[in-house]
Motif scaffolding. Structure first.
Motif, mmCIF file in Angstrom:
data_model
loop_
_atom_site.group_PDB
_atom_site.id
_atom_site.type_symbol
_atom_site.label_atom_id
_atom_site.label_comp_id
_atom_site.label_asym_id
_atom_site.label_seq_id
_atom_site.Cartn_x
_atom_site.Cartn_y
_atom_site.Cartn_z
ATOM 1 N N ALA A 72 11.950 72.536 -25.072
ATOM 2 C CA ALA A 72 11.888 73.748 -25.060
ATOM 3 C C ALA A 72 10.691 74.586 -25.529
ATOM 4 O O ALA A 72 10.325 75.517 -25.216
ATOM 5 C CB ALA A 72 13.219 74.155 -25.945
ATOM 6 N N ALA A 73 9.908 73.979 -26.239
ATOM 7 C CA ALA A 73 8.576 74.291 -26.814
ATOM 8 C C ALA A 73 7.595 74.629 -25.570
ATOM 9 O O ALA A 73 6.842 75.526 -25.693
ATOM 10 C CB ALA A 73 8.004 73.395 -27.901
ATOM 11 N N ILE A 76 8.359 77.726 -23.684
ATOM 12 C CA ILE A 76 7.875 78.855 -24.298
ATOM 13 C C ILE A 76 6.513 78.963 -24.103
ATOM 14 O O ILE A 76 5.716 80.091 -24.017
ATOM 15 C CB ILE A 76 8.340 78.831 -25.809
ATOM 16 N N ARG A 77 5.507 77.768 -24.299
ATOM 17 C CA ARG A 77 4.172 77.992 -24.332
ATOM 18 C C ARG A 77 3.666 78.263 -22.822
ATOM 19 O O ARG A 77 2.891 79.214 -22.865
ATOM 20 C CB ARG A 77 3.597 76.368 -24.809
ATOM 21 N N THR A 79 5.491 79.887 -20.773
ATOM 22 C CA THR A 79 5.807 81.303 -20.641
ATOM 23 C C THR A 79 4.504 82.326 -21.008
ATOM 24 O O THR A 79 4.182 83.488 -20.512
ATOM 25 C CB THR A 79 7.109 81.706 -21.244
ATOM 26 N N GLN A 80 4.277 81.980 -22.376
ATOM 27 C CA GLN A 80 3.083 82.699 -22.969
ATOM 28 C C GLN A 80 1.647 82.466 -22.340
ATOM 29 O O GLN A 80 1.021 83.763 -22.004
ATOM 30 C CB GLN A 80 2.687 82.368 -24.381
ATOM 31 N N TYR A 99 10.793 75.284 -15.332
ATOM 32 C CA TYR A 99 10.000 75.696 -16.655
ATOM 33 C C TYR A 99 9.457 77.185 -16.419
ATOM 34 O O TYR A 99 9.005 77.990 -17.487
ATOM 35 C CB TYR A 99 8.944 74.725 -16.885
ATOM 36 N N PRO A 102 11.794 81.540 -16.924
ATOM 37 C CA PRO A 102 11.892 82.658 -17.934
ATOM 38 C C PRO A 102 10.712 83.685 -17.590
ATOM 39 O O PRO A 102 11.049 84.923 -17.506
ATOM 40 C CB PRO A 102 11.439 81.883 -19.163
ATOM 41 N N TYR A 103 9.533 83.041 -17.233
ATOM 42 C CA TYR A 103 8.317 84.118 -16.916
ATOM 43 C C TYR A 103 8.740 84.926 -15.527
ATOM 44 O O TYR A 103 8.566 86.344 -15.715
ATOM 45 C CB TYR A 103 7.111 83.481 -16.558
#
Length: 367
Positions: A72-73, A76-77, A79-80, A99, A102-103
């Motif tokens: 999950a990390a 998030i990374r 997407t950022q 992965y 989300p973006y």
């Protein structure tokens, strides 16, 4: 002029066919002035045993340092990072697609998204829930699917009940022959006038080297002039490797991975693939590029590439007898120069990385 930002995302740059292609494609696209090319690897890559060291300076490389399994990390990374880059095009490979979801949802239609299916669609995504999720994104054109061969396209259409894929064949740079002492020692000197067969593939059940070994042994039992087989690749299935070692004779050699593939192919009378399934093998494209006659099983994209007797030889089925027959045809053909030349012509017209990259840029500009 503002450059168009194109991001390719792949699980890793380990030495496999899809990874080889994405490395080459990124390098080739980076030579186009109007593009800014980013290559994101989800997992860490060491320069020694991946394609990381082959990336050219024009490619901007990022690593997410993903842990094994779902991380999950990393989601998030990634997407950022994508929000920072703000790409015009996102192109995923193998199992990197999920992965980016989300973006994609957050950015709406801001980025064009593509995914290349590098294998049989059922085998590429074997988890039913993930397959259903991908199907939704494909169906509503949130992600545009790219397939790499006719059989790849057929498997995609059967798997997802859709026909909106774009077929773009894999490509490869022309191989340069550079001899090293390491590459000269594939076989001992006492092989004499034996034919040389080379299998370039990871040692895994899907590559089915047991069939190849059995066919070589059968050929040697029936012919005065023998053949030797070099299996060039890393061991990814130790149990299968032990089974192959039990079949080993003085005509079979395991060399491990080698760097100068062109040199090895130039030494071979035949390039052999005995796979159970394939997408569009990069190793076969490499054999075409140097005119090394391929002898393969009739699976996947191989059947699109090889015209029997013209650009190589195909076994009729997956039996030892059938593959031995194809090997015999490949080793003893009187049309060797003609077939070698035809392979090179096919490479230059269809499978050079420049040809593949041009089709991808056309695709990126269409939507």
């Amino acid at each position: 002029m503002q450059k168009k930002k194109i991001v390719h995302i792949i699980p890793s740059l380990s030495k496999g066919g899809a990874e080889r292609f994405v490395t080459d494609l990124s390098n080739e696209l980076s030579t186009i002035e109007q593009y800014e090319i980013h290559l994101i690897s989800l997992s860490h890559n060491s320069p020694e045993d991946t394609f990381l060291s082959e990336l050219t300076p024009g490619v901007i490389y990022h690593c997410m340092n993903k842990k094994p399994g779902f991380d999950a990390a990393t989601l998030i990374r990634l997407t950022q990072l994508l929000r920072q880059i703000s790409p015009h095009v996102i192109h995923t490979h193998i199992n990197a697609l999920e992965y980016t979801i989300p973006y994609s949802l957050l950015s709406g239609k801001k980025s064009l998204s593509y995914h290349t299916v590098h294998n049989d669609a059922f085998k590429e995504c074997e988890i039913p829930l993930l397959r259903k999720l991908r199907g939704i994104f494909y169906r509503y054109s949130l992600i545009k699917p790219v397939t790499i061969s006719r059989s790849s396209s057929e498997s995609f259409r059967k798997c997802y009940h859709l026909s909106n894929d774009v077929l773009i064949e894999n490509g490869r740079f022309s191989l340069k022959q550079v001899e090293t002492d390491d590459d000269l020692k594939l076989f001992p000197e006492e092989i004499g006038d034996a034919f040389v067969i080379v299998n370039i593939a990871r040692i895994a059940r899907a590559k089915n080297q047991s069939l190849l070994i059995d066919a070589v042994e059968l050929y040697n039992a029936e012919n005065k002039r023998k053949c030797v087989l070099a299996i060039v690749g890393s061991v990814v299935d130790p149990v299968f490797y032990e089974e192959l070692l039990a079949k080993k004779s003085k005509y079979i050699f395991f060399t491990g991975p080698r760097s100068q593939i062109a040199t090895i192919l130039h030494k071979a009378d035949v390039f052999a693939l005995s796979s159970l399934y394939e997408g569009m093998p990069i190793s076969l494209i490499e054999a075409f590029s140097v005119g090394c006659i391929p002898v393969c099983t009739p699976v996947g994209g191989i059947t699109d590439m090889i015209s029997h007797g013209e650009t190589g030889f195909l076994s009729d089925d997956m039996t030892v007898e059938s593959y031995k027959k194809a090997l015999t045809q490949g080793l003893q053909t009187v049309d060797r120069p003609k077939i070698q030349q035809k392979c090179k012509e096919e490479f230059n017209s269809k499978y050079h990385i420049a040809v593949s990259a041009r089709k991808y840029t056309d695709l990126y500009e269409q939507r």
